[in-house]
Design an enzyme around this catalytic site. Sequence first.
Site, PDB file in Angstrom:
ATOM      1  N   CYS A 109      -0.234  -1.707 -11.292  1.00 35.01           N
ATOM      2  CA  CYS A 109      -0.263  -0.264 -11.033  1.00 35.01           C
ATOM      3  C   CYS A 109      -0.968   0.471 -12.178  1.00 35.01           C
ATOM      4  CB  CYS A 109       1.151   0.273 -10.857  1.00 35.01           C
ATOM      5  SG  CYS A 109       1.155   2.021 -10.430  1.00 35.01           S
ATOM      6  N   LEU A 143       0.847  -1.204   0.000  1.00 28.60           N
ATOM      7  CA  LEU A 143       0.000   0.000   0.000  1.00 28.60           C
ATOM      8  C   LEU A 143       0.874   1.244   0.000  1.00 28.60           C
ATOM      9  CD1 LEU A 143      -2.453  -1.202   2.788  1.00 28.60           C
ATOM     10  CD2 LEU A 143      -3.128  -0.713   0.424  1.00 28.60           C
TER      11      LEU A 143
END
EC number: 1.3.1.89
Length: 408
Positions: A154, A70
């Site tokens: 991503c 994260l």
Amino acid sequence: MAEGAAEAPLENGGGCDSGTGALERGVAPIKPQYLTTKEQFHEFLEAKGQEKPCRETELDIRGKLYLAPLTTCGNLPFRRICKRFGADVTCGEMAVCTNLLQGQMSEWALLKRHQCEDVFGVQLEGAFPDTMTKCAELLNHTVEVDFVDINVGCPIDLVYKKGGGCALMNRLAKFQQIVRGMNQVLDVPLTVKIRTGVQERVNLAHRLLPELRDWGVALVTLHGRSREQRYTKLADWEYIEQCVKAASPMPLFGNGDILSFEDANRAMQTGVAGVMIARGALLKPWLFTEIKEQRHWDISSSERLDVLRDFTNYGLEHWGSDTQGVEKTRRFLLQWLSFLCRYVPVGLLERLPQRINERPPYYLGRDYLETLMASQKADDWIRISEMLLGPVPPNFTFLPKHKANAYK
Ligand SMILES: Cc1cc2nc3c(=O)[nH]c(=O)nc-3n(C[C@H](O)[C@H](O)[C@H](O)COP(=O)(O)O)c2cc1C
């Protein structure tokens, strides 16, 4: 991995093929002694006629609870909190290969591991085989990790437009070179995190998984959403179920929308090897305990404040307790609070369990602190930070970094 192997006595073989003794293979026997350094271990393998040191290619984390990487929020102090609540596997925040290769200290800091993190990996982002392999080689000598993960999920433009993150799902030749190159130089297993695909209706993962398996990837985590989708719709667990078969026998972890033990149970029924949890851990890090103990925990506001206090203590330990360390701890606490405020206490729910995609209506808590913790206003998060870290400096402002803490 070399550590454990390096302690193996020579007479047992020590290397990958420990069943085959030196005599059987026709090389001169080496006097029994214990290998204490990595160099000795490599020398031993060379004497055995093995060019490349034996490496760990499997990551046995089946059934374990994996705290997602994260960015910003999954810092070391937060991971310590999650470990205490039962997270089994942890991973550092995404580190950009080129920044690591340039020696940027802030990027290297993302690779730090706390001693409580017993199964720990680092996550890398990059777009090119040469830089990623070079980076893996560098990491192999410098960090003590159990696995290295490539972030192929991503979605952000900055990464995507350079060909990294999700874009690699459509750049198969480069992706293969990256995986094979990194695998060649790493002594620990290589894992990959992917999404369903780039566009919403064009699933790619099921076609990619057999390739990844053949290229030598130890484990894949599939986030059940496309790049286009971001967080607008629920993760597609039916598709994840299909992908389990496509990946087999390579273990597949599933990721998306787990906020209760019921969610985790449903996810496990798809046949995934385990689950990865991201926002669920940010909203309620005690979710790991709930899953392990198969219960809902009606945690009180004072217990929640204690969790935040522990976080600030870990933060001051990690970032320092001088003015700079205090303000850094505060900034990271505020980022976390921008997610935490979405938690609705179990005792106030009309229907259990809370769902991650449902915006809670405005509610009054059972005490002042519970109401304050439910506030969506940055000023109230700042007040909570002041309870733990003292007054903010003059002209202090705060903006949450992640869009993922919004509902739409
Ligand atoms: C604040 C935040 C930071 C994230 N940073 C990363 C990251 O560094 N690497 C990564 O692979 N995914 C990252 N993600 C995505 C999560 O790991 C996960 O795939 C996604 O949130 C879906 O899981 P969830 O539904 O449990 O939240 C991030 C998500 C959030 C909310």
